[in-house]
Write a protein that holds these residues in place. Structure first.
Motif, PDB file in Angstrom:
ATOM      1  N   ASP A  73       7.512  -3.348  -0.646  1.00 28.45           N
ATOM      2  CA  ASP A  73       7.690  -4.557  -1.418  1.00 28.45           C
ATOM      3  C   ASP A  73       6.949  -5.703  -0.409  1.00 28.45           C
ATOM      4  N   LEU A  74       5.839  -5.683  -0.342  1.00 28.60           N
ATOM      5  CA  LEU A  74       5.040  -6.400   0.485  1.00 28.60           C
ATOM      6  C   LEU A  74       5.316  -8.120   0.240  1.00 28.60           C
ATOM      7  N   GLU A 105       2.540   5.758   6.556  1.00 30.29           N
ATOM      8  CA  GLU A 105       1.467   4.730   5.875  1.00 30.29           C
ATOM      9  C   GLU A 105       2.236   3.464   5.698  1.00 30.29           C
ATOM     10  N   THR A 106       3.867   3.625   5.438  1.00 29.28           N
ATOM     11  CA  THR A 106       4.360   2.183   5.082  1.00 29.28           C
ATOM     12  C   THR A 106       4.313   1.217   6.142  1.00 29.28           C
ATOM     13  N   PHE A 107       4.500   1.892   7.515  1.00 26.66           N
ATOM     14  CA  PHE A 107       4.518   1.011   8.582  1.00 26.66           C
ATOM     15  C   PHE A 107       3.010   0.379   8.915  1.00 26.66           C
ATOM     16  N   ARG A 167       0.635  -0.049   6.703  1.00 25.31           N
ATOM     17  CA  ARG A 167       0.303  -0.966   5.321  1.00 25.31           C
ATOM     18  C   ARG A 167       1.055  -2.431   5.716  1.00 25.31           C
ATOM     19  N   ALA A 168       2.417  -2.275   6.173  1.00 28.33           N
ATOM     20  CA  ALA A 168       2.997  -3.406   6.377  1.00 28.33           C
ATOM     21  C   ALA A 168       2.664  -4.198   7.680  1.00 28.33           C
ATOM     22  N   LEU A 169       1.996  -3.448   8.693  1.00 25.12           N
ATOM     23  CA  LEU A 169       1.415  -4.058   9.955  1.00 25.12           C
ATOM     24  C   LEU A 169       0.229  -4.704   9.522  1.00 25.12           C
ATOM     25  N   GLU A 170      -0.688  -4.132   8.688  1.00 24.90           N
ATOM     26  CA  GLU A 170      -2.068  -4.599   8.164  1.00 24.90           C
ATOM     27  C   GLU A 170      -1.604  -6.002   7.515  1.00 24.90           C
ATOM     28  N   TYR A 171      -0.750  -5.795   6.549  1.00 27.79           N
ATOM     29  CA  TYR A 171      -0.293  -7.018   5.749  1.00 27.79           C
ATOM     30  C   TYR A 171       0.151  -8.338   6.431  1.00 27.79           C
TER      31      TYR A 171
END
Ligand code: SF4
Length: 368
Positions: free
Chosen positions: A177-178, A218-220, A222-226
């Motif tokens: 949930d970005l 992947e969740t780690f 994507r959250a880091l990238e976001y």
């Protein structure tokens, strides 16, 4: 564990030294004390290095207005205030246990810290740490809280930003949930850190079974990238453990983290007493040297700002700025160092402004 400060020409290095583990007893390094001076002695050649031991903060002995010892709410790790929102980690209570194999959090609960922190206690401790220890950065951490971590963290961020005035970082389980990160950024969060631990999926699954099954690597990422995109280059970090997965994978992790504009923080694997991996050997010096040289080179290549925020020295992980001692002495590294020094100067007003007390938003007074 013992915290020491190694003085140096580029910067002083804060180190958290293992002393209780059996492998530490076999170390060639020995701590000696004479005439009020501490030294680390290398027994192989007899080299002696003067070091300092940080004094225990005076506020550790004080109580909050609710009667709790302040050191049970937060502790200094290096020069910043570290607060476990909760050291209850759901992975330890899963049946069968799904905790990370290097972790001992589930063994410490209730011994050294209170399980769930009260917002008022946190504010009082952060105020004391700022007043008496000159703390500029408050870092919140937690084990797995089944996707409630970020919601809980919002209250602490809001309270510290409005009633203390400090930079705030969060190291919590990532979410898909970005939009929750946007809310935390609005509240004033300055930094997000993500403990992905391993780049190699097989090692991630083997040593972090709870993270692999319930969160996913992947969740780690994507959250880091976001969050890196939202907050800007050099603001967020990815944390990995070096010494368990093949060193090539650790180097790939560092490349990936820096390629998305974040900085890598690397923990050297420590076979801590009580952890599932307590009998594993610690990593080899030569490999760790390679890893930290790579940290410097990857940061330099991707122009990641390092050591820019004021007064944040870390003892538990190796910060990119600490790796300057391993940099090749060439034109590129000198130019990079010069740019960092300039950035440090230019960024001062920015960090001063971000450390002001700001108006509370919504539910700052909510407490647990
Ligand atoms: S997520 Fe892993 S490392 Fe973090 S507290 Fe839980 S078991 Fe320990």
């Amino acid at each position: 564990m013992l915290e020491i400060i190694i003085p140096g020409s580029l910067k002083d290095i804060w180190v958290n030294v293992p002393v209780r583990e059996p492998f530490a007893a076999r170390s060639c390094y020995r701590l000696a004390h004479a005439d009020g001076q501490y030294e680390v002695i290398d027994d192989r050649q007899g080299f002696r290095y003067a070091i300092r031991l940080p004094a225990e903060p005076s506020w550790y002995g004080q109580l909050t207005s609710r009667g709790l010892p302040m050191h049970q709410i937060g502790v200094l790790q290096g020069t910043y205030l570290a607060i476990y929102i909760s050291n209850l980690c759901g992975f330890w209570y899963h049946s069968p246990r799904m905790n990370c194999s290097f972790c001992t959090t589930g063994l410490n609960l209730g011994v050294n810290e209170s399980a769930l922190k009260n917002v008022q206690d946190v504010v009082e401790v952060a105020q004391a740490a700022k007043r008496e220890s000159g703390v500029t950065f408050v870092h919140f951490n937690s084990g797995n809280q089944t996707n409630r971590d970020l919601d809980r963290a919002a209250h602490y961020v809001n309270a510290v930003k409005s009633r203390v005035g400090a930079l705030v970082g969060l190291q919590l389980m990532p979410t898909r949930d970005l939009w929750k990160y946007d809310r935390l950024i609005e509240l004033g969060t300055d930094h997000f850190s993500f403990c992905v631990e391993f780049h190699n999926p097989e090692y991630f699954e083997k040593f972090c079974p709870g993270k692999a099954r319930f969160v996913g690597q992947e969740t780690f990422y994507r959250a880091l990238e976001y969050t890196s995109r939202q907050l800007g280059k050099g603001t967020c970090s990815g944390e990995v453990i070096a010494g368990l997965e093949p060193v090539e994978d650790t180097l790939k992790a560092i490349d990936y983290i820096t390629s998305v504009g974040a900085f890598p923080t690397v923990c050297i694997f420590r076979p801590t007493i009580g952890a599932d991996l307590e009998d594993s050997p610690p990593p080899r010096y030569e490999e760790m040297r390679l890893v930290f040289q790579h940290v410097y080179q990857a940061c330099e290549k991707n122009r990641i700002p390092i050591d820019v925020a004021p007064n944040i020295e870390v003892s538990l992980v190796v910060q990119p700025g600490d790796t300057r001692y391993l940099a090749p002495r060439n034109l590129e590294s000198r130019w990079y160092d010069f740019r960092q020094a300039l950035l440090r100067l230019v960024a001062r007003p920015y960090f001063w402004w971000n450390r002001r007390r700001r108006k509370a938003q919504g539910s700052a007074e909510l407490s647990y």
